[in-house]
Design an enzyme around this catalytic site. Structure first.
Site, short mmCIF file in Angstrom:
data_model
loop_
_atom_site.label_atom_id
_atom_site.label_comp_id
_atom_site.label_asym_id
_atom_site.label_seq_id
_atom_site.Cartn_x
_atom_site.Cartn_y
_atom_site.Cartn_z
NE ARG A 15 -2.38 -1.29 3.42
CZ ARG A 15 -2.77 -0.94 4.65
NH1 ARG A 15 -3.67 -0.25 4.97
NH2 ARG A 15 -2.04 -1.32 5.85
CD GLU A 16 4.27 -0.33 -1.79
OE1 GLU A 16 3.16 -0.45 -2.14
OE2 GLU A 16 5.33 -1.17 -2.16
CE LYS A 114 -21.05 -0.62 -1.18
NZ LYS A 114 -19.74 -1.24 -1.12
N GLY A 426 -25.43 0.65 18.03
CA GLY A 426 -24.76 -0.51 18.51
C GLY A 426 -23.44 -0.02 19.11
CD GLU A 478 -21.52 -2.80 17.47
OE1 GLU A 478 -20.69 -3.03 16.85
OE2 GLU A 478 -22.71 -2.63 17.46
CB CYS A 638 -25.53 1.05 6.02
SG CYS A 638 -24.64 0.42 7.50
CG HIS A 689 -22.47 8.74 7.67
ND1 HIS A 689 -23.95 8.66 7.68
CD2 HIS A 689 -22.04 7.57 7.43
CE1 HIS A 689 -24.36 7.30 7.73
NE2 HIS A 689 -22.97 6.84 7.53
#
Ligand code: GLN
Ligand code: ZN
Length: 753
Positions: A15-16, A114, A426, A478, A638, A689
């Site tokens: 992941r450079e 997405k 949660g 959680e 979600c 969010h």
């Protein structure tokens, strides 16, 4: 026969690219340093692909953030407020991707969505009435030249015009607003690349695997007709599709005056059948036979038989989609050899292509034999007990008794909750301290005892706060979980975890999906300890908190030797065991999250039920079908974008569902009203969010909107998702306002009744 790939993971082996880009964002390196680094990385990757023996190598598959954004920028599809920022082109690009707040101005990031049915996200191009399409930027040309200078002939890739037009968002405009100029500018790109010496260009058109009918079909025909009219260059055009088959346009596609067609033989259920119906001799079939989305070794014999059965004269062996969707390499993973040999990540898939090519030309008998051996015995760890359990399932195992309405009465008497009960989804803030302590425990730097003490302390503190502010149904928070899928995977048989198996999710963010390696079973309780502990500390009800089987499957690399349905049923049975154990231990409300249920809806609407919902929804019901009538089952999703699958959601037969609603202006409420939605609902009353704290009045307002549409007796009041990404201060302030708002509206409603 030659070999090719559609794209290679650009994040780098370790992941450079992520780390360097983030350094640049933090002003720790200069733009020149970042560009230099990226240039070297691209070269390294081209050489790696070349040295693996791949014949046709793509370029411009590299991106600092996203290829759709690169394409939008290339065509000058950039909102005015971003254009106006006095920044370098690279910083303006990052402003589009991430927003910009600073001395030069203030702009929001482009929306992100997405990328088809993957966990990769693209930035949505925004088209306005005055969007001025023209060539802007030189990335695609520069990268082609870079490779050429390094002695590597590449095939530049670009998001195709049909997909670009389809994915864009239009403001006072429509595809026609930019159509002519866009087509023209694509042609300019072709001409320029041809001048530079390029032989091929790859136009990515995944939009073609969706339902392409009506207006959409007309757009596709029109755009390619115009694009290919009076072609001025010798540049060969490959139209590359993936993530499904092109059944609606196959005949049109193969008859276009283009040079290559790329098809997906893995997710494209009908691809083989389509090609067998005929493929023109004057075109090249880029056959996506090596799965670009999953990590299992290819079955050479099947692949070779498939290739041999195709009538196409010119075939290039390729991957089913870009290798962007699998991790970089398996080399550094520490799996035992007899497990490792079954996997191929991106780098290993290059070898597979090469070996298939060699076997086809009779040159690598040994590779064929080695591959055959992989499939002689089951590839996975099998568990006969799981098989028996799945085989013995009856219809009734998927049905909860008594009916929803009956249960509602029983539960009402049992819980005596006020009208508009309040709860949260949660998780509570995962502070640095929480993450650090979890990591210390993982690395054995602190003992189990110390860790347990830490968790118990946090649970105590947050329970007290929840009681103090008057929430009705509490959660434990959680704190023991890193991630809602990984946590369960780690506690189930049949799961494997890679060390470095990162896949790009968006920008510099990655996910490390677990691998379903065998039959899944639960051999010990997972969440009972902390749920039970939390419940013992309060007189209020504490919700148990689980992740549902469909979400667990959707966020893992699935098996290929059994169907997704069967895998999901196995997971459902494991979670069922957990549900029943929670119930036995005094947990009266259990929430089973299906955050990702909507995510894997098939790309074609016509496949939604038969290919997915018809097993996904029953799998969820299997999880809770055996609980007592008085045990209340919640679920959480979600997305609010399920207006079109409301009957399916209802069929999950949970007692209560919570979901995101605040950002979509509560549109879903109309749909719920129209469909006479039966479950109790908790449409999120504020957006978690954002760090913004919603005021009491604002939340009251939202609650009023909700109870205008949904009978007040059915409404729950909660935030729209878990609070783990929020800071403590804002999380507390927001939920305090939420409980206050609920109390005030409750008082009004009582008076009305
Ligand atoms: N229960 C989970 C949480 O609160 C749900 C997460 C999610 O929906 N993504 O974190
Ligand atoms: Zn959520």
């Amino acid at each position: 026969m030659t070999t090719s790939i559609i794209g290679f993971p650009r994040i780098g082996e370790n992941r450079e690219l992520k780390f360097n880009t983030e350094k640049y964002w933090r002003n720790e390196i200069t733009e020149a340093q970042l560009q230099d680094f990226a240039k070297n990385l691209r070269k390294e990757h081209w050489e790696l692909v070349k040295n693996a023996g791949i014949d046709d190598i793509p370029s411009n598959d590299f991106s600092f953030f996203d290829n759709t954004l690169d394409t939008a920028v290339l065509f000058n599809i950039i909102p005015d407020n971003v254009k106006a920022l006095d920044l370098s082109p690279l910083d303006r690009y990052f402003a589009l991707a991430r927003g910009y707040h600073g001395d030069k101005g203030d702009v929001k990031a482009l929306p992100m969505k997405k990328w088809y049915n993957t966990n990769y996200h693209y930035l949505v191009p925004q088209v306005y009435e005055d969007t001025d399409i023209k060539l802007n930027g030189t990335k695609i040309f520069d990268e082609y030249q870079e490779a050429k200078d390094a002695g590597i002939q590449t095939r530049p890739t670009l998001v195709g015009p049909f997909t670009l037009l389809s994915l864009s968002e239009y403001h006072n405009s429509k595809p026609d607003t930019i159509f002519d100029k866009l087509v023209d500018t694509y042609k300019q790109v072709f001409a320029k690349l041809a001048d530079q010496g390029a032989e091929w260009i790859q136009l990515d058109e995944p939009e073609l695997v969706k339902d392409v009918t009506g207006e959409k079909y007309d757009l596709f025909i029109r755009v390619y007709k115009e694009l290919l009219k009076d072609k001025q260059t010798n540049l060969k055009i490959l139209v590359q599709t993936y993530f499904g088959d092109v059944r609606d346009v196959y005949d049109d596609l193969i008859n276009l005056p283009i040079d290559g067609v790329g098809l997906d033989f893995h997710e494209g259920r009908k691809t083989a059948e389509l090609v067998k119906s005929g493929f023109p001799d004057d075109k090249v079939l880029f056959a996506g036979v090596v799965n670009g989305k999953n990590i299992w070794r290819n079955h050479y014999e099947d692949t070779i038989n498939l290739i041999k059965s195709l009538p196409a004269k010119n075939i290039v062996l390729s991957t089913s989609c870009s290798l962007l969707h699998v991790p970089f390499t398996i080399e550094n993973e520490e799996f035992p050899e007899d497990i490792k040999k079954h996997f191929a990540f991106a780098k290993e898939k290059l070898t597979e292509l090469k070996e298939i090519q060699a076997i086809l030309s009779g040159k690598d008998q040994a590779a064929e034999t080695r591959n055959k051996e992989l499939f002689e015995k089951p590839r996975v760890k099998e568990d006969p007990k799981v098989h028996e359990r799945v085989a013995s399932l009856q219809d009734d195992d998927f049905t909860r008794h008594p009916s929803l309405e009956e249960r509602a009465k029983i539960q009402k008497a049992e819980f005596k909750l006020p009208v508009l009960p309040t709860t949260t989804i949660g998780s509570f803030p995962q502070t640095k301290e929480v993450r650090k302590t979890r990591a210390q425990f993982r690395k054995h730097e602190i003992t189990q005892e110390e860790y347990d003490k830490f968790l118990a302390g946090h649970i105590d503190e947050w329970l007290k706060w929840q009681e103090d502010i008057g929430l009705d149904v509490l959660v434990h928070g959680e704190f023991e979980r890193n991630d809602m899928v990984e946590y369960f995977g780690q506690n189930l048989d049949g799961y494997l975890f890679s060390k470095n198996g990162w896949v790009q999710s968006y920008g510099t963010r990655g996910v490390k999906p677990p691998i379903i390696w065998g039959d899944v079973a639960r051999n010990k309780p997972i969440t009972v300890k902390w749920s039970k502990y939390a419940q013992s500390k309060t007189d209020k009800i504490v919700k148990g908190m689980l992740t549902g089987p469909v979400t667990i499957l959707n966020w893992s690399f699935p098996r290929e030797d059994i169907s997704k349905r069967e895998s999901t049923i196995q997971i459902a049975l494991a979670i069922q065991d957990e549900v029943l154990d929670l119930e036995k231990n005094g947990i009266k409300i259990i929430q089973i999250d299906e955050a990702a249920l909507r995510e894997k809806l098939p790309l074609r609407k016509s496949d939604w039920y038969s290919e997915y919902l018809d097993w996904a929804i029953p799998a969820f019901r299997l999880v809770h079908s055996k609980v007592k009538p008085e045990t209340q089952i919640h679920t959480h999703m979600c997305y609010s974008e399920f207006t079109d699958i409301i009957p399916a959601i209802q069929n999950m037969d949970a007692d209560v569902i919570s979901f995101e609603a605040s950002r979509s202006n509560l549109e879903i409420l109309d749909a719920l009203q129209a469909e006479h939605f039966k479950l109790q609902v908790g449409p999120g009353v504020y957006d978690i969010h954002s760090p913004r704290i919603p005021s009491v009045d604002e939340i009251k307002n939202t609650i009023h909107k909700i109870i205008d549409k949904v009978p007040v007796q059915k409404v729950w009041i909660n935030p729209d998702c878990g609070l783990k990404t929020r800071g403590i201060k804002e999380a507390k302030a927001s939920v305090e306002n939420l409980t206050e708002a609920a109390k005030e509206v409750r008082a009004e409603v009582k008076e009305e009744i």
